[in-house]
Design a protein around this motif. Sequence first.
Motif, PDB file in Angstrom:
ATOM      1  N   MET A   1      64.409-106.466 123.747  1.00  0.00           N
ATOM      2  CA  MET A   1      65.184-106.385 124.980  1.00  0.00           C
ATOM      3  C   MET A   1      64.281-106.795 126.145  1.00  0.00           C
ATOM      4  O   MET A   1      63.059-106.689 126.063  1.00  0.00           O
ATOM      5  CB  MET A   1      65.696-104.960 125.179  1.00  0.00           C
ATOM      6  N   PRO A   2      64.879-107.235 127.257  1.00  0.00           N
ATOM      7  CA  PRO A   2      64.059-107.769 128.355  1.00  0.00           C
ATOM      8  C   PRO A   2      63.577-106.694 129.320  1.00  0.00           C
ATOM      9  O   PRO A   2      64.328-105.805 129.724  1.00  0.00           O
ATOM     10  CB  PRO A   2      65.033-108.717 129.065  1.00  0.00           C
ATOM     11  N   LEU A   3      62.314-106.787 129.695  1.00  0.00           N
ATOM     12  CA  LEU A   3      61.807-106.026 130.841  1.00  0.00           C
ATOM     13  C   LEU A   3      62.104-106.872 132.080  1.00  0.00           C
ATOM     14  O   LEU A   3      61.241-107.579 132.601  1.00  0.00           O
ATOM     15  CB  LEU A   3      60.307-105.774 130.669  1.00  0.00           C
ATOM     16  N   TRP A   4      63.344-106.800 132.528  1.00  0.00           N
ATOM     17  CA  TRP A   4      63.858-107.720 133.538  1.00  0.00           C
ATOM     18  C   TRP A   4      63.336-107.348 134.926  1.00  0.00           C
ATOM     19  O   TRP A   4      63.708-106.314 135.493  1.00  0.00           O
ATOM     20  CB  TRP A   4      65.380-107.711 133.509  1.00  0.00           C
ATOM     21  N   ASP A   5      62.473-108.191 135.452  1.00  0.00           N
ATOM     22  CA  ASP A   5      61.829-107.886 136.723  1.00  0.00           C
ATOM     23  C   ASP A   5      62.823-107.736 137.869  1.00  0.00           C
ATOM     24  O   ASP A   5      62.544-107.043 138.861  1.00  0.00           O
ATOM     25  CB  ASP A   5      60.814-108.977 137.074  1.00  0.00           C
ATOM     26  N   GLY A   6      63.973-108.356 137.739  1.00  0.00           N
ATOM     27  CA  GLY A   6      64.977-108.256 138.800  1.00  0.00           C
ATOM     28  C   GLY A   6      65.473-106.845 139.049  1.00  0.00           C
ATOM     29  O   GLY A   6      66.028-106.558 140.121  1.00  0.00           O
ATOM     30  N   TYR A   7      65.286-105.953 138.063  1.00  0.00           N
ATOM     31  CA  TYR A   7      65.737-104.569 138.232  1.00  0.00           C
ATOM     32  C   TYR A   7      64.622-103.643 138.718  1.00  0.00           C
ATOM     33  O   TYR A   7      64.841-102.441 138.875  1.00  0.00           O
ATOM     34  CB  TYR A   7      66.281-104.024 136.906  1.00  0.00           C
ATOM     35  N   GLU A   8      63.419-104.193 138.933  1.00  0.00           N
ATOM     36  CA  GLU A   8      62.302-103.360 139.365  1.00  0.00           C
ATOM     37  C   GLU A   8      62.632-102.559 140.621  1.00  0.00           C
ATOM     38  O   GLU A   8      62.275-101.389 140.740  1.00  0.00           O
ATOM     39  CB  GLU A   8      61.063-104.226 139.632  1.00  0.00           C
ATOM     40  N   GLY A   9      63.310-103.191 141.568  1.00  0.00           N
ATOM     41  CA  GLY A   9      63.616-102.516 142.830  1.00  0.00           C
ATOM     42  C   GLY A   9      64.515-101.309 142.669  1.00  0.00           C
ATOM     43  O   GLY A   9      64.529-100.422 143.540  1.00  0.00           O
ATOM     44  N   ASP A  10      65.247-101.254 141.560  1.00  0.00           N
ATOM     45  CA  ASP A  10      66.175-100.135 141.370  1.00  0.00           C
ATOM     46  C   ASP A  10      65.460 -98.823 141.083  1.00  0.00           C
ATOM     47  O   ASP A  10      66.074 -97.754 141.203  1.00  0.00           O
ATOM     48  CB  ASP A  10      67.139-100.455 140.228  1.00  0.00           C
ATOM     49  N   ILE A  11      64.183 -98.887 140.675  1.00  0.00           N
ATOM     50  CA  ILE A  11      63.460 -97.634 140.446  1.00  0.00           C
ATOM     51  C   ILE A  11      62.527 -97.291 141.607  1.00  0.00           C
ATOM     52  O   ILE A  11      61.837 -96.261 141.559  1.00  0.00           O
ATOM     53  CB  ILE A  11      62.671 -97.649 139.123  1.00  0.00           C
ATOM     54  N   ASP A  12      62.501 -98.121 142.645  1.00  0.00           N
ATOM     55  CA  ASP A  12      61.692 -97.799 143.818  1.00  0.00           C
ATOM     56  C   ASP A  12      62.307 -96.616 144.559  1.00  0.00           C
ATOM     57  O   ASP A  12      63.533 -96.502 144.690  1.00  0.00           O
ATOM     58  CB  ASP A  12      61.597 -98.995 144.765  1.00  0.00           C
ATOM     59  N   GLY A  13      61.450 -95.717 145.055  1.00  0.00           N
ATOM     60  CA  GLY A  13      61.929 -94.557 145.793  1.00  0.00           C
ATOM     61  C   GLY A  13      61.956 -94.798 147.292  1.00  0.00           C
ATOM     62  O   GLY A  13      61.299 -95.714 147.801  1.00  0.00           O
ATOM     63  N   GLU A  14      62.711 -93.961 147.989  1.00  0.00           N
ATOM     64  CA  GLU A  14      62.741 -94.031 149.451  1.00  0.00           C
ATOM     65  C   GLU A  14      61.682 -93.123 150.057  1.00  0.00           C
ATOM     66  O   GLU A  14      61.039 -93.474 151.047  1.00  0.00           O
ATOM     67  CB  GLU A  14      64.130 -93.639 149.963  1.00  0.00           C
ATOM     68  N   ILE A  15      61.478 -91.938 149.478  1.00  0.00           N
ATOM     69  CA  ILE A  15      60.469 -91.016 149.989  1.00  0.00           C
ATOM     70  C   ILE A  15      59.399 -90.733 148.921  1.00  0.00           C
ATOM     71  O   ILE A  15      58.589 -89.816 149.075  1.00  0.00           O
ATOM     72  CB  ILE A  15      61.104 -89.705 150.486  1.00  0.00           C
ATOM     73  N   SER A  16      59.437 -91.492 147.834  1.00  0.00           N
ATOM     74  CA  SER A  16      58.437 -91.404 146.763  1.00  0.00           C
ATOM     75  C   SER A  16      58.175 -92.813 146.268  1.00  0.00           C
ATOM     76  O   SER A  16      58.894 -93.757 146.620  1.00  0.00           O
ATOM     77  CB  SER A  16      58.955 -90.538 145.615  1.00  0.00           C
ATOM     78  N   ASP A  17      57.174 -92.973 145.438  1.00  0.00           N
ATOM     79  CA  ASP A  17      56.886 -94.306 144.909  1.00  0.00           C
ATOM     80  C   ASP A  17      58.044 -94.809 144.038  1.00  0.00           C
ATOM     81  O   ASP A  17      58.483 -95.957 144.177  1.00  0.00           O
ATOM     82  CB  ASP A  17      55.598 -94.282 144.075  1.00  0.00           C
ATOM     83  N   ILE A  18      58.514 -93.965 143.117  1.00  0.00           N
ATOM     84  CA  ILE A  18      59.603 -94.345 142.230  1.00  0.00           C
ATOM     85  C   ILE A  18      60.523 -93.146 141.997  1.00  0.00           C
ATOM     86  O   ILE A  18      60.184 -92.005 142.341  1.00  0.00           O
ATOM     87  CB  ILE A  18      59.090 -94.871 140.858  1.00  0.00           C
ATOM     88  N   VAL A  19      61.697 -93.440 141.417  1.00  0.00           N
ATOM     89  CA  VAL A  19      62.639 -92.389 141.031  1.00  0.00           C
ATOM     90  C   VAL A  19      62.784 -92.407 139.507  1.00  0.00           C
ATOM     91  O   VAL A  19      62.544 -93.425 138.861  1.00  0.00           O
ATOM     92  CB  VAL A  19      64.022 -92.596 141.692  1.00  0.00           C
ATOM     93  N   ASN A  20      63.196 -91.263 138.949  1.00  0.00           N
ATOM     94  CA  ASN A  20      63.266 -91.216 137.484  1.00  0.00           C
ATOM     95  C   ASN A  20      64.624 -91.641 136.946  1.00  0.00           C
ATOM     96  O   ASN A  20      64.794 -91.750 135.728  1.00  0.00           O
ATOM     97  CB  ASN A  20      62.905 -89.821 136.965  1.00  0.00           C
ATOM     98  N   SER A  21      65.577 -91.891 137.819  1.00  0.00           N
ATOM     99  CA  SER A  21      66.902 -92.343 137.383  1.00  0.00           C
ATOM    100  C   SER A  21      67.519 -93.142 138.519  1.00  0.00           C
ATOM    101  O   SER A  21      67.403 -92.750 139.683  1.00  0.00           O
ATOM    102  CB  SER A  21      67.784 -91.133 137.035  1.00  0.00           C
TER     103      SER A  21
END
Length: 452
Positions: free
Chosen positions: A370-390
């Motif tokens: 399956m692809p590690l699709w870079d286009g979805y990287e931004g979807d795990i970026d957080g607003e008040i943290s580095d990343i979100v878990n969902s």
Amino acid sequence: MTSIFASGGTALTLRLVTAEASADMAAALPEALRPLAAGFEGKPGQVVRFPSGSDSDAWLGIGPGKDVFAIGAAAKALAGGDWQIEALPEGWDPTLTATAWALGGYSFTLYKPADREPARLVLPEGADAAEAEAVVRAVTLTRDLVNTPADRMGPEGLENAFRSLAERFDATVRVVRGDDLLAQNYPMIHAVGRAAGEAPRLLELEWGEESHPRVAVVGKGVCFDSGGLDLKAAQFMRLMKKDMGGAANAMGLASMIMAAGLPVRLHLLVPAVENAVGAGAFRPGDILTSRKGITVEVDNTDAEGRLVLADALTRATEEKVDLLLDFATLTGAARVALGPEVAPFYTDQDDLAADLAGAAVKVFDPVWRMPLWDGYEGDIDGEISDIVNSTAMPMAGSITAGLFLRRFVGDAAWMHFDIFAWNPKERPGRPKGGDMHAARAVYQMLKERFQD
């Protein structure tokens, strides 16, 4: 483990019959025997027994004849006694044939004995008995771990099984448990498991010579997943004893590696926790600082597996690692994509992907890249943290989980397996219940890469 392979002596004969050949073979039977084969079409698992003195003592249908695991139906269908196969179909590997037979004879007997003993196989000519026994023992370990309910296979039970595995191969074990996880900087493993009655822990095993290539294997050991405060519905919680299926598969793979004496330095890591509801449970909106220093906002407490894996993956990469593998029952999205029989995997390494694909075909352990699709990287970026878990995006859940984990592996050669670890229905060689998915394919790939 009692061997399912016969040591020799008198054995009954089994003929393997393809669907294509079934009608002609039935027509060629003596007239008195034809009624016994009525309705036999050579379908996988179909069995015909013949009286003593016949050319064969039984027939087993193997469908098109291309899937070695069709032989797995024989162990229970024939039940008892010693059997030998008249002739293997073209292309069937003798060792894999023996392995498939034995895996078909598996039953989970911790609470209820099997109805009857499985039939034993006289090893086909050319079969490697030691290899077959080692793989069968590893798969049996994995199945037993997954099938055992969480009241017996919680973090403590999983640790006991982990220690037993290490003792069998004289491996070194380290365990960090309870609040020591905070003192030694495994904050996300601690957060996920702190509300449970049994303390969370990180289990580590090391085996092999330090000069050999280092292979790190990480397995998700969530021994029961209630969903936490984001509680699962009852129908989704029912099978959550299997949420440590990644750990079970990782331990099964480790068993095969050590039994084969592969020239690698094995580092096995299992974060063992229960995601429980209680006063100490972590909450939606909490922000956790991971071992790597990346801050993670908890959007959903039911996306806990990636949190414990992140700390373990970070630990695995703190020493030079030549190959990093992780196994996890991580997302329902993976099942929507590929169903229960095919294991999706993710990697940025094209050579690894090609090697694994070839190995999987050889041992009939289906996987799909399956692809590690870079286009979805931004979807795990957080607003008040580095990343979100969902993510808020209701699509590509298995891919975004893989992207989350990739943040914690650095530049290591890495493969992630989002497995099911469960068979929802009985199939030849693959009984209903817990199972090993993708780990046999990985083992074959490692043999081809590292075996002398």
